[in-house]
Design an enzyme around this catalytic site. Structure first.
Site, PDB file in Angstrom:
ATOM      1  CG  ASP A 275      -9.009   1.936   4.224  1.00  0.00           C
ATOM      2  OD1 ASP A 275      -9.545   2.543   5.167  1.00  0.00           O
ATOM      3  OD2 ASP A 275      -9.476   1.864   3.084  1.00  0.00           O
TER       4      ASP A 275
ATOM      5  CG  LEU B 188       4.792   2.833   6.055  1.00  0.00           C
ATOM      6  CD1 LEU B 188       5.820   3.888   5.680  1.00  0.00           C
ATOM      7  CD2 LEU B 188       5.159   2.206   7.372  1.00  0.00           C
TER       8      LEU B 188
ATOM      9  CD  GLU C 286      -2.008   2.277  -3.575  1.00  0.00           C
ATOM     10  OE1 GLU C 286      -1.281   2.457  -2.586  1.00  0.00           O
ATOM     11  OE2 GLU C 286      -3.244   2.245  -3.512  1.00  0.00           O
TER      12      GLU C 286
ATOM     13  CB  THR D 194       4.439   8.085   3.763  1.00  0.00           C
ATOM     14  OG1 THR D 194       3.666   8.424   4.907  1.00  0.00           O
ATOM     15  CG2 THR D 194       5.292   6.885   4.068  1.00  0.00           C
TER      16      THR D 194
ATOM     17  N   GLY E 221       0.843  -1.192   0.000  1.00  0.00           N
ATOM     18  CA  GLY E 221       0.000   0.000   0.000  1.00  0.00           C
ATOM     19  C   GLY E 221       0.872   1.234   0.000  1.00  0.00           C
TER      20      GLY E 221
END
Lengths: 429, 252
Positions: free
Chosen positions: B152, B149, B96, B227, B73
């Site tokens: 969701d 990291l 992703e 990020t 992700g």
């Protein structure tokens, strides 16, 4: 286009049917057939139909049975399916000793080789384990709860199998995957150590079995798939050893006439106890394909096709005892309500696999079957069965299988169209 | 940079892709059937497309070089880009699920490679559902670091099975990680932080890193700074919750 989408959704319920299943006692003391919610058992020792006794909470199955299996020692029998219960039977008394509730519909069952644990898989990809510790053969087990063992991420598990040495539990799913997990000493705490993944199929995996002999006691895994191949695997490394295009062979046989099929899924496979022969059932093939497995070179090859003459019989499930050298086949479907009630099935037997008498395998006629009409009446639902029922059944099973397991492919336009109906996103013209 | 003039999605000054052209929804359903190509097995993945320089000069470098870091992700790729210069000889990949975001990261890496010759050759991105297809990309024990990291949070209980960290999925991550490999998780949602920690703590194949080990690991600092998501949290003065665990041999 919108209308067609809705239509598909509506018809889905009608064609959600379950194929007939067959299981044979390891020493052929009895044979069981499941059609719809009906579980039918015939006992060879008494040469009579068995009436099942079920005093547990909810007696008998309420919806289609999806998986049946005998334990390796033959003392236990497990059945489970769409009614979200797993029933464990004693094969001595044919009494249901335990009914285990499941959160979701059950799609596969397996028993550990020592018959201490029952594993079952649900349609959301979780494999559960129930321990039968303390069961002495007679008493009922109450309030047994299943503990989660492992999970495939939200994928339908199609088959569960223990390795011959009992060290691994193997699970196959519709996402082309076969997972080999170390079966732990304390299974109720979960099985966390993955030995390998067997990857190579390009469609859903439909069935698993092991070939093993005294020379190769750890055995090799064979799997059948919707990509119409049967593959041979080394489970400790997950490496693919050989691929056999069974569907191509079946297609050749079927091509004398009708429309062309893109690929015929393997519906079931069954290995022979001596470890070299594998019987394979394929969609649309009236008969079975026999493969031989050379364990020293680790290859699969097609030996022959056993066709069933004079009857349109496409097996939906195969079964074999480890002793008698008879291959049992069944075809049928749960609820083709326009035809019959109770649901009918058709049982055929292939003999002639004994090593001592190397003859051609032959399909037994009804009057040659041990147990005769009594057996047929019990297992099939009636002694003679109309042929058109089974063509329809095979067709229904085929559609149901592809609806359940094959990934839907939508064209780009169709996907765009569906997106347009979404109210959170506006397409700029 | 001639191409850039024709391509409005790239910034004229930096040559990097502009985020506004890669708007995507914040969430994606990991349960839906995937319509992107998935490699049949790890040996079916052509990594020369991902790491052209590493593969073309494979005569000098170990040709069997494998991906060691996976950012699950990866979002807009901030962590990958920071890690790339920190570990220039390690191949790493971002995974992703959102199509447009993947496109953005792809463009971003290509632009960085053009702007900084010789750098950023060790990072790449794939669009995939890592909750389903980790074993299709990595062999057993291939990875040494995995990153989760700001995943969701999926607050509703009925959606907990969509969370990327769960006891059952940790089995698969433990399969992909070599013994000694490290799993990094961080979130700004306390409830999810507790959940991830509880899953890792109870899993027999993971143990927590000690305070000293966390202190000594340069990567840990990046979790809360590298990020896009972590920068957003920092901007808003939010709290973060991290859990860093090592893959161990299970007690027999």
């Amino acid at each position: 286009m919108e209308e067609t989408l809705i239509e598909e959704g509506e018809t889905n319920k009608d064609i959600e049917v379950a194929p007939a299943l067959i299981a044979v006692h390891p020493t052929q003391k009895s044979v069981a057939v499941a059609v719809g919610s009906d579980l039918r058992v015939f006992d060879f020792q008494g040469v009579s139909a068995v009436s099942l006794v079920d005093d547990t909470s909810g007696p008998f199955h309420k919806d289609s049975i999806r998986a049946i299996r005998y334990s390796a020692d033959g003392n236990l029998f497990v059945s489970a399916g769409d009614d979200k219960v797993v029933k464990i039977w004693s094969t001595e008394s044919w009494c249901c000793i335990c009914t285990v509730p499941s959160e979701k519909r059950v799609s596969a069952v397996a028993l550990s080789n020592d018959s201490l644990y029952v594993c079952f898989a649900d349609k959301f990809g979780v494999v559960w384990v129930v321990d039968l510790d303390g069961f002495d053969g007679n008493q009922m087990l109450v309030n047994k709860k299943a503990a989660p063992l492992l999970a495939h991420y939200c994928s339908i598990i199609t088959s569960l199998e223990f390795s011959p040495d009992g060290r691994f539990v193997i699970s196959a799913d519709r996402d082309f995957k076969i997972r080999v997990t170390v079966f732990p000493k304390k299974p109720l705490d979960g099985a966390h150590e993955i030995q390998s993944f067997c990857l190579g199929h390009t469609e859903f995996v439909s069935c698993l079995d092991f070939v093993f002999t005294s020379d190769y006691p750890q055995g090799f895994l064979v799997s059948g798939s919707g990509d119409s191949t049967v593959r041979l695997w080394d489970i400790s490394s997950g490496s693919l050893l050989d691929t056999c295009e069974v569907g191509a062979k079946a297609e050749l046989l079927e091509s004398n006439g009708k429309e062309e099929e893109c690929s015929l899924a393997i519906t079931d496979l069954c290995t022979f106890p001596d470890g070299t022969l594998i019987a394979v059932a394929t969609q649309s093939l009236q008969g079975i394909v026999l493969l031989s497995c050379d364990l020293s070179t680790r290859t699969l090859s097609i030996t022959r096709v056993v066709s069933i003459m004079g009857e349109a019989f496409i097996p939906t499930s195969l079964g074999m005892s480890s002793s008698a050298g008879l291959l049992w086949m069944v075809t049928g479907v749960s609820n083709l309500h326009r035809f019959d009630n109770p649901p009918l099935a058709r049982v055929r037997i292939v003999s002639g696999f004994e090593k001592s008498s190397p003859g051609d395998p032959t399909v037994l006629e009804d009057n040659e079957i041990l147990g005769g009409d009594k057996l047929l009446e019990k297992l099939q639902g009636s002694v003679s069965v109309e042929e058109k029922v089974f063509l329809a059944a095979a067709e229904a099973v085929k559609t149901a299988m592809s609806n359940l397991l094959v990934k839907k492919q939508y064209s780009t336009e169709k996907r765009e169209f569906r997106k347009r109906a979404r109210n959170d996103r506006k397409i700029k013209q | 940079m001639l191409e850039n003039e024709a391509n409005p999605t790239l910034s004229k000054s930096t040559g990097l892709p502009r985020k506004r052209f890669y708007r995507a929804r914040a969430h994606s359903n990991p349960l839906s059937d995937s319509h992107f190509p998935v490699p049949t097995s790890p040996c079916h993945v052509d990594f020369s497309l991902h790491y052209p320089q590493f593969c073309s000069s494979s005569d000098q470098i170990d040709s069997s070089k494998k991906i060691q870091f996976a950012d699950i992700g990866c979002g807009f790729g901030g962590l990958l880009i920071s890690l790339s210069t920190l570990f220039p000889d390690t191949l790493m990949i971002g995974m992703e699920l959102r199509d447009k975001v993947t496109e953005y990261v792809k463009e971003r890496i290509l632009a960085l490679r053009v702007a900084n010759p010789g750098q950023y050759q060790n990072i790449s991105v794939v669009r995939t559902n890592s909750m389903k297809y980790i074993p299709n990309y990595f062999e057993k024990g291939q990875l040494s670091k995995m990153f989760f990291l700001f995943p969701d949070p999926h607050f509703k209980e009925k959606n907990h099975r969509r969370r990327v960290i769960s006891t059952h999925l940790l089995d698969e991550y433990a399969y992909a990680l070599g013994v000694g490999g490290i799993i990094y998780t961080i979130t700004d949602v306390e409830e999810l932080g507790d959940w991830m920690k509880a899953c890792l703590e109870s899993h027999p194949m993971f143990e927590a890193l000690t305070e000293e080990e966390l202190e000594a690991d340069p990567v840990v600092k990046l979790l809360s700074s590298a990020t896009e998501e972590s920068q957003k949290v920092a901007r808003n003065g939010g709290q973060t919750f991290q859990a860093v665990y090592r893959r161990i041999m299970p007690a027999a």
